[in-house]
Design a protein around this motif. Structure first.
Motif, PDB file in Angstrom:
ATOM      1  N   UNK A 175       0.953  -1.352  -0.080  1.00  0.00           N
ATOM      2  CA  UNK A 175       0.165   0.120   0.096  1.00  0.00           C
ATOM      3  C   UNK A 175       0.953   1.329  -0.013  1.00  0.00           C
ATOM      4  N   UNK A 176       1.875   1.212   0.916  1.00  0.00           N
ATOM      5  CA  UNK A 176       2.993   2.371   0.863  1.00  0.00           C
ATOM      6  C   UNK A 176       3.410   2.731  -0.335  1.00  0.00           C
ATOM      7  N   UNK A 177       3.681   1.475  -1.115  1.00  0.00           N
ATOM      8  CA  UNK A 177       4.549   1.729  -2.375  1.00  0.00           C
ATOM      9  C   UNK A 177       3.521   2.045  -3.493  1.00  0.00           C
ATOM     10  N   UNK A 178       2.326   1.616  -3.452  1.00  0.00           N
ATOM     11  CA  UNK A 178       1.271   1.985  -4.422  1.00  0.00           C
ATOM     12  C   UNK A 178       0.955   3.656  -4.183  1.00  0.00           C
ATOM     13  N   UNK A 179       0.789   4.101  -2.783  1.00  0.00           N
ATOM     14  CA  UNK A 179       0.524   5.548  -2.665  1.00  0.00           C
ATOM     15  C   UNK A 179       1.572   6.600  -2.649  1.00  0.00           C
ATOM     16  N   UNK A 180       2.858   5.800  -2.618  1.00  0.00           N
ATOM     17  CA  UNK A 180       3.999   6.643  -2.685  1.00  0.00           C
ATOM     18  C   UNK A 180       4.247   7.529  -1.619  1.00  0.00           C
ATOM     19  N   UNK A 181       4.048   6.761  -0.374  1.00  0.00           N
ATOM     20  CA  UNK A 181       4.155   7.060   0.964  1.00  0.00           C
ATOM     21  C   UNK A 181       5.609   6.520   1.702  1.00  0.00           C
ATOM     22  N   UNK A 182       6.024   7.073   2.782  1.00  0.00           N
ATOM     23  CA  UNK A 182       7.173   6.349   3.508  1.00  0.00           C
ATOM     24  C   UNK A 182       6.361   5.107   4.337  1.00  0.00           C
ATOM     25  N   UNK A 183       7.327   4.097   4.428  1.00  0.00           N
ATOM     26  CA  UNK A 183       6.939   2.872   4.959  1.00  0.00           C
ATOM     27  C   UNK A 183       7.613   2.635   6.308  1.00  0.00           C
ATOM     28  N   UNK A 184       6.991   2.567   7.370  1.00  0.00           N
ATOM     29  CA  UNK A 184       7.622   2.150   8.700  1.00  0.00           C
ATOM     30  C   UNK A 184       7.456   0.646   8.916  1.00  0.00           C
ATOM     31  N   UNK A 185       8.282  -0.246   9.117  1.00  0.00           N
ATOM     32  CA  UNK A 185       8.082  -1.350   9.360  1.00  0.00           C
ATOM     33  C   UNK A 185       8.224  -1.876  10.998  1.00  0.00           C
ATOM     34  N   UNK A 186       7.212  -2.539  11.571  1.00  0.00           N
ATOM     35  CA  UNK A 186       7.352  -2.895  13.092  1.00  0.00           C
ATOM     36  C   UNK A 186       8.238  -3.976  13.535  1.00  0.00           C
ATOM     37  N   UNK A 187       9.372  -4.133  12.897  1.00  0.00           N
ATOM     38  CA  UNK A 187      10.181  -5.107  13.342  1.00  0.00           C
ATOM     39  C   UNK A 187      10.745  -5.199  14.685  1.00  0.00           C
ATOM     40  N   UNK A 188      10.367  -4.011  15.659  1.00  0.00           N
ATOM     41  CA  UNK A 188      10.589  -3.999  17.151  1.00  0.00           C
ATOM     42  C   UNK A 188       9.795  -5.019  17.701  1.00  0.00           C
ATOM     43  N   UNK A 189       8.795  -5.661  17.172  1.00  0.00           N
ATOM     44  CA  UNK A 189       7.815  -6.748  17.886  1.00  0.00           C
ATOM     45  C   UNK A 189       7.405  -7.638  16.861  1.00  0.00           C
ATOM     46  N   UNK A 190       7.371  -7.431  15.570  1.00  0.00           N
ATOM     47  CA  UNK A 190       6.900  -8.543  14.556  1.00  0.00           C
ATOM     48  C   UNK A 190       7.923  -8.480  13.284  1.00  0.00           C
ATOM     49  N   UNK A 191       9.136  -9.250  13.553  1.00  0.00           N
ATOM     50  CA  UNK A 191      10.252  -9.074  12.713  1.00  0.00           C
ATOM     51  C   UNK A 191      10.211  -9.906  11.333  1.00  0.00           C
ATOM     52  N   UNK A 192       9.161 -11.000  11.551  1.00  0.00           N
ATOM     53  CA  UNK A 192       9.458 -12.094  10.649  1.00  0.00           C
ATOM     54  C   UNK A 192       9.525 -11.467   9.024  1.00  0.00           C
ATOM     55  N   UNK A 193       8.474 -10.534   8.798  1.00  0.00           N
ATOM     56  CA  UNK A 193       8.458 -10.190   7.390  1.00  0.00           C
ATOM     57  C   UNK A 193       9.257  -9.089   6.915  1.00  0.00           C
ATOM     58  N   UNK A 194      10.302  -8.882   7.709  1.00  0.00           N
ATOM     59  CA  UNK A 194      10.790  -7.602   7.483  1.00  0.00           C
ATOM     60  C   UNK A 194      11.633  -7.448   6.077  1.00  0.00           C
ATOM     61  N   UNK A 195      12.484  -8.364   5.613  1.00  0.00           N
ATOM     62  CA  UNK A 195      13.175  -8.284   4.566  1.00  0.00           C
ATOM     63  C   UNK A 195      12.014  -8.466   3.173  1.00  0.00           C
ATOM     64  N   UNK A 196      11.173  -9.477   3.402  1.00  0.00           N
ATOM     65  CA  UNK A 196      10.015  -9.441   2.368  1.00  0.00           C
ATOM     66  C   UNK A 196       9.420  -8.012   1.881  1.00  0.00           C
ATOM     67  N   UNK A 197       8.846  -7.664   3.021  1.00  0.00           N
ATOM     68  CA  UNK A 197       8.199  -6.323   3.056  1.00  0.00           C
ATOM     69  C   UNK A 197       8.954  -5.156   2.614  1.00  0.00           C
ATOM     70  N   UNK A 198      10.269  -5.009   2.942  1.00  0.00           N
ATOM     71  CA  UNK A 198      11.166  -3.801   2.512  1.00  0.00           C
ATOM     72  C   UNK A 198      11.401  -4.075   0.987  1.00  0.00           C
ATOM     73  N   UNK A 199      11.707  -5.245   0.660  1.00  0.00           N
ATOM     74  CA  UNK A 199      12.125  -5.473  -0.660  1.00  0.00           C
ATOM     75  C   UNK A 199      10.817  -5.216  -1.684  1.00  0.00           C
ATOM     76  N   UNK A 200       9.691  -5.653  -1.153  1.00  0.00           N
ATOM     77  CA  UNK A 200       8.463  -5.207  -1.936  1.00  0.00           C
ATOM     78  C   UNK A 200       8.235  -3.935  -2.389  1.00  0.00           C
TER      79      UNK A 200
END
Length: 334
Positions: A175-200
């Motif tokens: 969603x952040x990518x489609x809307x052209x907005x900054x993306x903040x990933x909550x790896x401080x409590x849910x790290x599992x999808x970090x790499x996949x999410x940032x890459x996408x």
């Protein structure tokens, strides 16, 4: 460390404290963080959690902003399905009008509480399904291009409060990518999808009026102390606090006299495994050790900015942890 550093203040209400104590600590932290050079401080919306005071981020932001001068303050985030977009636009339009150039608005689609809390909030369990449309509606109010004819946010219209999409999965990244907005990933409590999410996010990012290139903020826990031994003890106390919180939510109350030994009980050991997974992205140790971890973490995650949460339960250690990080990092907001 050249990566900008920001702070996530979880507004914890520690044992023996009141919510007022938590808010006074948040003001104290913000004043120090401003001096130390941190870029921004965010507060997250949580409900029905006895140890978390940030149930009304916009009110807390206003309180802290009135007692600081320059540091950016924002929600990390507002759980948008709990609110009407117009109401959020009015709240943050008011904040931006009062404190121009200092307000951020991070948006999440999680409820910020359990099922009973959703009922108390009068929230439709399906309301998260319209999150993308709600973000666009909110954006329209803030930019002055309302999507609902004849309805404007006052204050809010034309304030252009910057929006950030928060997430712990690939949905928020997309969603952040489609809307052209900054993306903040909550790896401080849910790290599992970090790499996949940032890459996408980086792969699919579309430039917008707000942002012409991807900007990734990654959450990470920090426990810095003058000695590695002290840091480990503070981490253990933080794990104990989290275990007790989760046990309480499951209906298992831990008496104060038994708190120290909770991690040795069968139930405590089981919950601790989950907590250790939650806290997998945690820098622990002396300032140098913490900096080394964060440097490696930044390289691995591809973060443009780190937002750190100090886990220390003891208030002096909580503040000291962030001071040590600022010292060892040079100018934190560079």
């Amino acid at each position: 460390m050249s990566t900008p550093l920001s702070i996530l203040d979880l507004a914890y209400i520690n044992p023996g404290e009141t919510a007022g104590d938590s808010f006074r600590a948040s003001v104290d932290l913000a004043r120090h963080a401003e001096e130390w050079g941190y870029r921004r401080i965010w507060y997250a919306e949580h409900h029905n959690m006895s140890i978390v005071g940030s149930s009304a981020p916009s009110v807390l932001i206003a309180h802290v902003a009135a007692q600081t001068r320059t540091i950016r303050l924002g929600a990390g985030g507002i759980m948008l399905p709990n609110h009407a977009p117009l109401s959020v636009a009015e709240q943050f339009g008011t904040l931006e009008t009062l404190y121009p150039g200092r307000i951020d608005l991070g948006l999440g689609r999680a409820p910020g509480g359990d099922r009973q809390t959703l009922r108390a909030l009068r929230r439709d369990p399906q309301s998260g399904d319209t999150f993308p449309e709600d973000v666009l509606e909110l954006q329209g109010y803030l930019t002055g291009r309302s999507r609902i004819q004849g309805v404007d946010a006052t204050p809010g219209k034309g304030t252009d409060v910057p929006l950030y999409i928060l997430g712990s999965s690939v949905f928020g990244a997309g969603l952040a990518a489609a809307l052209g907005l900054p993306f903040a990933f909550a790896s401080h409590f849910a790290p599992a999808a970090l790499d996949e999410a940032v890459s996408l996010y980086r792969r699919e990012f579309q430039p917008s009026e707000q942002l012409d290139a991807p900007h990734v903020i990654v959450g990470v826990n920090v426990v810095a102390a003058d000695t590695a031994k002290d840091a480990r003890e503070h981490l253990l106390a933080a794990q104990r606090r989290r275990v007790i919180q989760l046990l309480g939510r499951a209906g298992v109350e831990v008496p104060a006299r038994a708190a120290e030994g909770v991690l040795e009980t069968p139930a405590g050991k089981q919950v601790l495994q989950h907590v250790e997974q939650e806290m997998a992205c945690t820098a622990v140790g002396t300032p140098t050790e913490v900096k080394d971890y964060l440097d490696r973490f930044t390289d691995r995650s591809g973060a443009d900015e780190l937002i750190v949460a100090s886990l220390a339960v003891d208030r002096k250690a909580w503040l000291r942890s962030l001071e040590l990080l600022a010292d060892v990092s040079g100018t934190a907001g560079a």
